[in-house]
Scaffold this motif. Structure first.
Motif, PDB file in Angstrom:
ATOM      1  N   ARG A   6       0.818  -1.215   0.000  1.00  0.00           N
ATOM      2  CA  ARG A   6       0.000   0.000   0.000  1.00  0.00           C
ATOM      3  C   ARG A   6       0.852   1.266   0.000  1.00  0.00           C
ATOM      4  O   ARG A   6       0.325   2.365  -0.106  1.00  0.00           O
ATOM      5  N   ILE A  20       0.264   6.742   0.519  1.00  0.00           N
ATOM      6  CA  ILE A  20      -0.678   5.642   0.653  1.00  0.00           C
ATOM      7  C   ILE A  20      -1.354   5.415  -0.697  1.00  0.00           C
ATOM      8  O   ILE A  20      -2.050   6.304  -1.194  1.00  0.00           O
ATOM      9  N   ILE A  30       0.165  10.447   8.165  1.00  0.00           N
ATOM     10  CA  ILE A  30      -0.517   9.461   9.015  1.00  0.00           C
ATOM     11  C   ILE A  30       0.188   9.331  10.363  1.00  0.00           C
ATOM     12  O   ILE A  30      -0.436   9.395  11.422  1.00  0.00           O
ATOM     13  N   LEU A  44      -9.798   8.169   9.773  1.00  0.00           N
ATOM     14  CA  LEU A  44     -10.674   7.649   8.719  1.00  0.00           C
ATOM     15  C   LEU A  44     -11.829   8.601   8.429  1.00  0.00           C
ATOM     16  O   LEU A  44     -12.277   8.710   7.286  1.00  0.00           O
ATOM     17  N   TYR A  47     -10.220  11.499   6.390  1.00  0.00           N
ATOM     18  CA  TYR A  47      -9.804  11.038   5.064  1.00  0.00           C
ATOM     19  C   TYR A  47     -10.633   9.799   4.702  1.00  0.00           C
ATOM     20  O   TYR A  47     -10.152   8.669   4.823  1.00  0.00           O
ATOM     21  N   LEU A  50      -9.359   6.629   2.840  1.00  0.00           N
ATOM     22  CA  LEU A  50      -8.391   5.718   3.438  1.00  0.00           C
ATOM     23  C   LEU A  50      -9.108   4.519   4.038  1.00  0.00           C
ATOM     24  O   LEU A  50     -10.288   4.586   4.377  1.00  0.00           O
ATOM     25  N   GLU A  51      -8.356   3.459   4.193  1.00  0.00           N
ATOM     26  CA  GLU A  51      -8.849   2.251   4.852  1.00  0.00           C
ATOM     27  C   GLU A  51      -7.994   2.008   6.092  1.00  0.00           C
ATOM     28  O   GLU A  51      -6.848   2.452   6.166  1.00  0.00           O
ATOM     29  N   ASP A  54      -4.598   0.843   5.455  1.00  0.00           N
ATOM     30  CA  ASP A  54      -3.647   1.876   5.018  1.00  0.00           C
ATOM     31  C   ASP A  54      -2.908   2.460   6.209  1.00  0.00           C
ATOM     32  O   ASP A  54      -1.686   2.633   6.192  1.00  0.00           O
ATOM     33  N   ILE A  55      -3.650   2.754   7.257  1.00  0.00           N
ATOM     34  CA  ILE A  55      -3.044   3.349   8.452  1.00  0.00           C
ATOM     35  C   ILE A  55      -2.120   2.352   9.123  1.00  0.00           C
ATOM     36  O   ILE A  55      -0.993   2.700   9.506  1.00  0.00           O
TER      37      ILE A  55
END
Length: 76
Positions: A6, A20, A30, A44, A47, A50-51, A54-55
């Motif tokens: 990712r 990301i 992040i 989340l 943004y 984002l998932e 991702d974080i």
């Protein structure tokens, strides 16, 4: 670096910083938000594209990078 699927690098996106999924959100953003005390759910909501994965991967990548050891090149 296969495990960081990712995390993308592109000189044309955010100056080549790790982002990301190639979006204009950097790993540094992040990590900075987490360090400032924001929860994953808050990030989340800020943004929505984002998932959670991702974080998580941004944090894993940052941890991996700080564990790298840079070796100086010996002068000839």
């Amino acid at each position: 670096m296969e495990k960081f699927d990712r995390i993308h690098f592109n000189p044309a996106v955010m100056g080549g910083k790790p982002t990301i999924r190639g979006m204009r959100i950097t790993v540094g953003t992040i990590v900075g938000l987490i360090a400032a005390g924001h929860s994953v759910q808050k990030i989340l909501s800020l943004y929505p594209y984002l998932e959670e994965k991702d974080i998580q991967q941004a944090l894993e990548y940052a941890a991996w990078r700080v564990n790298e050891i840079e070796q100086p090149l010996n002068a000839l």
